[in-house]
Design an enzyme around this catalytic site. Structure first.
Site, PDB file in Angstrom:
ATOM      1  N   ASN A  95      14.328  38.993  33.102  1.00 21.43           N
ATOM      2  CA  ASN A  95      13.701  39.930  34.034  1.00 21.43           C
ATOM      3  C   ASN A  95      14.680  41.052  34.330  1.00 21.43           C
ATOM      4  OD1 ASN A  95      12.487  41.250  36.239  1.00 21.43           O
ATOM      5  ND2 ASN A  95      11.488  39.373  36.912  1.00 21.43           N
TER       6      ASN A  95
ATOM      7  N   GLU B 106      11.149  41.296  30.367  1.00 26.68           N
ATOM      8  CA  GLU B 106      10.161  41.473  31.424  1.00 26.68           C
ATOM      9  C   GLU B 106      10.596  42.573  32.401  1.00 26.68           C
ATOM     10  OE1 GLU B 106       9.604  37.747  33.441  1.00 26.68           O
ATOM     11  OE2 GLU B 106      10.158  36.611  31.675  1.00 26.68           O
TER      12      GLU B 106
END
Length: 267
Positions: free
Chosen positions: A186, A216
Protein backbone atom coordinates in the site's frame (compact mmCIF):
# COMPACT_ATOMS: atom_id res chain seq x y z
CA UNK A 1 -4.84 7.28 17.89
CA UNK A 2 -4.40 7.05 14.11
CA UNK A 3 -7.25 6.25 11.73
CA UNK A 4 -6.30 2.57 11.40
CA UNK A 5 -6.47 2.12 15.17
CA UNK A 6 -9.86 3.82 15.28
CA UNK A 7 -11.22 1.62 12.51
CA UNK A 8 -9.87 -1.52 14.18
CA UNK A 9 -11.35 -0.57 17.54
CA UNK A 10 -14.78 0.00 16.00
CA UNK A 11 -14.46 -3.17 13.92
CA UNK A 12 -14.02 -5.33 17.03
CA UNK A 13 -17.26 -3.97 18.46
CA UNK A 14 -19.08 -4.48 15.15
CA UNK A 15 -17.84 -8.06 14.67
CA UNK A 16 -18.78 -9.07 18.21
CA UNK A 17 -22.30 -7.86 17.54
CA UNK A 18 -22.51 -9.61 14.16
CA UNK A 19 -21.39 -12.88 15.75
CA UNK A 20 -24.30 -12.67 18.16
CA UNK A 21 -26.81 -11.91 15.39
CA UNK A 22 -25.72 -14.44 12.77
CA UNK A 23 -24.05 -17.65 14.01
CA UNK A 24 -21.31 -19.36 12.01
CA UNK A 25 -23.58 -22.33 11.23
CA UNK A 26 -26.00 -19.97 9.49
CA UNK A 27 -23.19 -18.54 7.36
CA UNK A 28 -21.98 -22.03 6.47
CA UNK A 29 -25.50 -22.89 5.30
CA UNK A 30 -25.36 -20.16 2.65
CA UNK A 31 -25.77 -21.40 -0.91
CA UNK A 32 -22.63 -19.44 -1.83
CA UNK A 33 -20.56 -21.26 0.78
CA UNK A 34 -20.24 -24.27 -1.51
CA UNK A 35 -19.47 -22.19 -4.58
CA UNK A 36 -16.22 -22.97 -6.43
CA UNK A 37 -13.97 -19.94 -6.13
CA UNK A 38 -11.82 -18.23 -8.78
CA UNK A 39 -8.13 -17.60 -8.07
CA UNK A 40 -7.24 -13.95 -8.54
CA UNK A 41 -3.54 -14.76 -8.11
CA UNK A 42 -3.66 -17.22 -11.00
CA UNK A 43 -5.45 -14.72 -13.25
CA UNK A 44 -2.93 -11.97 -12.42
CA UNK A 45 -0.03 -14.25 -13.32
CA UNK A 46 -1.42 -14.65 -16.82
CA UNK A 47 -2.69 -11.11 -17.36
CA UNK A 48 -1.11 -8.41 -19.50
CA UNK A 49 -2.77 -5.61 -17.53
CA UNK A 50 -3.20 -6.85 -13.94
CA UNK A 51 -5.98 -4.40 -13.12
CA UNK A 52 -7.99 -4.98 -9.94
CA UNK A 53 -10.80 -2.42 -10.03
CA UNK A 54 -12.33 -1.21 -6.79
CA UNK A 55 -15.79 -0.19 -5.64
CA UNK A 56 -15.41 2.44 -2.94
CA UNK A 57 -18.01 5.08 -2.08
CA UNK A 58 -15.93 7.10 0.36
CA UNK A 59 -12.81 6.95 2.50
CA UNK A 60 -11.42 8.68 5.60
CA UNK A 61 -8.84 10.48 3.45
CA UNK A 62 -11.04 11.59 0.54
CA UNK A 63 -14.46 11.63 2.24
CA UNK A 64 -17.11 11.18 -0.48
CA UNK A 65 -15.76 9.67 -3.70
CA UNK A 66 -19.04 8.69 -5.35
CA UNK A 67 -22.37 7.79 -3.77
CA UNK A 68 -24.30 7.82 -7.04
CA UNK A 69 -23.00 4.75 -8.84
CA UNK A 70 -25.11 1.59 -8.81
CA UNK A 71 -23.20 -1.50 -7.65
CA UNK A 72 -24.81 -3.66 -10.34
CA UNK A 73 -23.69 -1.25 -13.07
CA UNK A 74 -20.18 -0.94 -11.64
CA UNK A 75 -19.65 -4.71 -11.37
CA UNK A 76 -20.99 -5.37 -14.88
CA UNK A 77 -18.99 -2.45 -16.22
CA UNK A 78 -15.76 -3.68 -14.68
CA UNK A 79 -16.36 -7.18 -16.04
CA UNK A 80 -17.09 -5.84 -19.52
CA UNK A 81 -13.95 -3.69 -19.31
CA UNK A 82 -11.83 -6.80 -18.87
CA UNK A 83 -10.42 -6.23 -15.38
CA UNK A 84 -8.77 -9.19 -13.60
CA UNK A 85 -10.78 -8.86 -10.43
CA UNK A 86 -12.92 -6.54 -8.35
CA UNK A 87 -12.22 -5.20 -4.87
CA UNK A 88 -15.26 -4.36 -2.75
CA UNK A 89 -15.11 -2.31 0.44
CA UNK A 90 -17.55 -3.84 2.94
CA UNK A 91 -16.88 -1.49 5.87
CA UNK A 92 -19.93 0.69 6.51
CA UNK A 93 -18.83 3.38 8.97
CA UNK A 94 -15.69 4.62 7.23
CA UNK A 95 -16.17 3.52 3.61
CA UNK A 96 -19.94 3.34 3.06
CA UNK A 97 -19.85 -0.32 2.03
CA UNK A 98 -21.67 -3.47 3.09
CA UNK A 99 -21.79 -7.22 2.62
CA UNK A 100 -24.82 -6.61 0.40
CA UNK A 101 -22.44 -4.95 -2.09
CA UNK A 102 -20.55 -8.23 -2.26
CA UNK A 103 -23.77 -10.18 -2.82
CA UNK A 104 -24.95 -7.86 -5.58
CA UNK A 105 -21.62 -8.03 -7.39
CA UNK A 106 -21.58 -11.82 -7.06
CA UNK A 107 -25.08 -12.04 -8.53
CA UNK A 108 -24.19 -10.16 -11.71
CA UNK A 109 -20.57 -10.94 -12.59
CA UNK A 110 -18.11 -13.81 -12.67
CA UNK A 111 -15.04 -11.81 -11.69
CA UNK A 112 -12.93 -12.91 -8.72
CA UNK A 113 -14.19 -10.73 -5.86
CA UNK A 114 -11.96 -9.43 -3.08
CA UNK A 115 -13.62 -8.63 0.22
CA UNK A 116 -11.66 -5.55 1.23
CA UNK A 117 -12.20 -5.36 4.95
CA UNK A 118 -10.37 -4.88 8.23
CA UNK A 119 -10.23 -8.53 9.23
CA UNK A 120 -9.53 -9.12 12.91
CA UNK A 121 -11.54 -12.32 13.47
CA UNK A 122 -11.96 -15.69 11.73
CA UNK A 123 -15.69 -14.96 11.62
CA UNK A 124 -15.15 -12.32 8.91
CA UNK A 125 -13.41 -14.86 6.67
CA UNK A 126 -16.38 -17.22 6.95
CA UNK A 127 -18.64 -14.23 6.21
CA UNK A 128 -16.62 -13.48 3.08
CA UNK A 129 -17.01 -17.04 1.81
CA UNK A 130 -20.74 -17.04 2.58
CA UNK A 131 -21.26 -13.83 0.60
CA UNK A 132 -19.48 -14.93 -2.56
CA UNK A 133 -15.92 -13.66 -2.11
CA UNK A 134 -12.96 -15.35 -3.79
CA UNK A 135 -10.23 -13.40 -2.02
CA UNK A 136 -9.73 -11.85 1.41
CA UNK A 137 -7.49 -8.98 2.44
CA UNK A 138 -5.30 -9.24 5.52
CA UNK A 139 -3.63 -6.04 6.76
CA UNK A 140 -0.27 -6.66 8.41
CA UNK A 141 -0.43 -3.37 10.33
CA UNK A 142 -3.33 -4.59 12.49
CA UNK A 143 -2.37 -8.25 12.89
CA UNK A 144 0.32 -10.26 14.64
CA UNK A 145 2.31 -12.87 12.73
CA UNK A 146 0.32 -15.57 14.56
CA UNK A 147 -2.96 -14.00 13.46
CA UNK A 148 -1.78 -13.70 9.85
CA UNK A 149 -0.91 -17.40 9.92
CA UNK A 150 -4.20 -18.38 11.57
CA UNK A 151 -6.40 -16.31 9.25
CA UNK A 152 -4.55 -17.13 6.03
CA UNK A 153 -4.59 -20.87 6.75
CA UNK A 154 -8.35 -20.75 7.39
CA UNK A 155 -8.81 -18.89 4.10
CA UNK A 156 -6.87 -21.58 2.24
CA UNK A 157 -9.08 -24.27 3.84
CA UNK A 158 -12.05 -22.40 2.37
CA UNK A 159 -10.34 -22.14 -1.05
CA UNK A 160 -10.02 -18.37 -0.76
CA UNK A 161 -7.00 -16.49 -2.10
CA UNK A 162 -5.17 -14.28 0.39
CA UNK A 163 -3.88 -10.79 -0.38
CA UNK A 164 -1.62 -9.61 2.44
CA UNK A 165 -1.16 -5.85 2.60
CA UNK A 166 2.00 -4.21 3.95
CA UNK A 167 3.17 -0.62 4.30
CA UNK A 168 6.82 -1.08 5.27
CA UNK A 169 9.74 -3.49 5.62
CA UNK A 170 8.88 -4.66 9.14
CA UNK A 171 5.33 -5.60 8.14
CA UNK A 172 6.61 -7.43 5.08
CA UNK A 173 9.10 -9.55 7.00
CA UNK A 174 6.54 -10.73 9.56
CA UNK A 175 4.07 -11.62 6.81
CA UNK A 176 5.96 -13.95 4.48
CA UNK A 177 4.52 -17.46 4.80
CA UNK A 178 3.25 -20.22 2.47
CA UNK A 179 -0.44 -19.52 3.08
CA UNK A 180 -0.21 -16.10 1.40
CA UNK A 181 -0.89 -15.87 -2.36
CA UNK A 182 -0.35 -12.18 -3.05
CA UNK A 183 1.68 -9.52 -1.28
CA UNK A 184 0.21 -6.07 -1.69
CA UNK A 185 2.20 -2.91 -1.02
CA UNK A 186 0.00 0.00 0.00
CA UNK A 187 1.57 3.23 -1.19
CA UNK A 188 -0.49 5.31 1.25
CA UNK A 189 1.07 6.39 4.55
CA UNK A 190 -1.68 5.64 7.06
CA UNK A 191 -0.50 8.36 9.42
CA UNK A 192 -0.26 11.21 6.91
CA UNK A 193 -2.39 9.79 4.05
CA UNK A 194 0.34 10.86 1.64
CA UNK A 195 0.80 8.52 -1.33
CA UNK A 196 4.09 7.63 -2.97
CA UNK A 197 4.87 4.86 -5.46
CA UNK A 198 8.38 4.81 -4.00
CA UNK A 199 7.00 2.50 -1.29
CA UNK A 200 6.23 -0.19 -3.88
CA UNK A 201 9.59 0.34 -5.59
CA UNK A 202 11.58 0.10 -2.36
CA UNK A 203 9.87 -3.08 -1.10
CA UNK A 204 9.71 -4.95 -4.41
CA UNK A 205 13.14 -6.57 -4.17
CA UNK A 206 12.33 -7.96 -0.73
CA UNK A 207 9.21 -9.81 -1.87
CA UNK A 208 10.06 -13.41 -2.84
CA UNK A 209 9.17 -14.28 -6.44
CA UNK A 210 6.73 -17.05 -5.42
CA UNK A 211 4.25 -14.37 -4.37
CA UNK A 212 2.25 -12.26 -6.81
CA UNK A 213 3.22 -8.65 -6.21
CA UNK A 214 0.36 -6.15 -6.06
CA UNK A 215 0.70 -2.38 -5.81
CA UNK A 216 -2.14 -0.50 -4.11
CA UNK A 217 -3.16 3.18 -3.85
CA UNK A 218 -2.10 6.16 -5.89
CA UNK A 219 -2.10 4.39 -9.25
CA UNK A 220 -3.82 6.67 -11.73
CA UNK A 221 -1.69 6.63 -14.87
CA UNK A 222 -0.45 4.26 -17.55
CA UNK A 223 3.08 5.46 -16.85
CA UNK A 224 2.81 4.38 -13.19
CA UNK A 225 1.86 0.84 -14.18
CA UNK A 226 4.58 0.65 -16.80
CA UNK A 227 7.12 1.69 -14.18
CA UNK A 228 5.83 -0.70 -11.50
CA UNK A 229 5.92 -3.63 -13.94
CA UNK A 230 9.69 -3.19 -14.19
CA UNK A 231 9.81 -3.80 -10.43
CA UNK A 232 7.99 -7.12 -10.83
CA UNK A 233 4.43 -6.07 -10.01
CA UNK A 234 1.68 -8.10 -11.69
CA UNK A 235 -1.37 -6.62 -9.94
CA UNK A 236 -2.52 -3.01 -9.66
CA UNK A 237 -5.41 -2.10 -7.39
CA UNK A 238 -7.19 0.99 -8.72
CA UNK A 239 -10.22 2.53 -7.06
CA UNK A 240 -10.62 6.29 -6.96
CA UNK A 241 -9.47 6.78 -10.56
CA UNK A 242 -12.52 4.85 -11.80
CA UNK A 243 -14.99 5.57 -9.00
CA UNK A 244 -14.70 9.36 -9.17
CA UNK A 245 -16.14 9.32 -12.71
CA UNK A 246 -19.79 9.07 -13.76
CA UNK A 247 -19.21 5.61 -15.29
CA UNK A 248 -16.64 3.49 -13.47
CA UNK A 249 -16.87 0.62 -15.96
CA UNK A 250 -16.37 2.84 -18.98
CA UNK A 251 -13.48 4.59 -17.23
CA UNK A 252 -11.83 1.22 -16.55
CA UNK A 253 -12.41 0.12 -20.14
CA UNK A 254 -10.75 3.25 -21.52
CA UNK A 255 -7.85 2.88 -19.09
CA UNK A 256 -7.23 -0.73 -20.13
CA UNK A 257 -7.48 0.15 -23.83
CA UNK A 258 -4.96 2.94 -23.30
CA UNK A 259 -2.72 0.59 -21.32
CA UNK A 260 -2.77 -2.01 -24.07
CA UNK A 261 -2.16 0.67 -26.68
CA UNK A 262 0.69 2.10 -24.66
CA UNK A 263 2.30 -1.32 -24.39
CA UNK A 264 1.92 -1.96 -28.11
CA UNK A 265 3.51 1.36 -28.98
CA UNK A 266 6.45 0.59 -26.70
CA UNK A 267 7.32 -2.69 -28.39
Amino acid sequence: MNILNKITRDKRIEVNLRKQLIPVKQLEASILFERETESLAKILKGSKTGIIAEHKRRSPSKQVINHDLNMFDVAKGYEDAGVCGMSILTDAKYFGGSLDDLLIARSCCKLPLLRKEFIIDEYQIIEAKAHGADVILLIAAILTRAEIKQFSELAKQLNLDVLLEVHNEDELHKSIMPSIDMLGVNNRNLKTFEVSLETSKQLSAQIPNEFVKVSESGISSIEAIKTLKTFGYQGFLIGETFMKTNNAGESAKQFIEDLNGFKTSEI
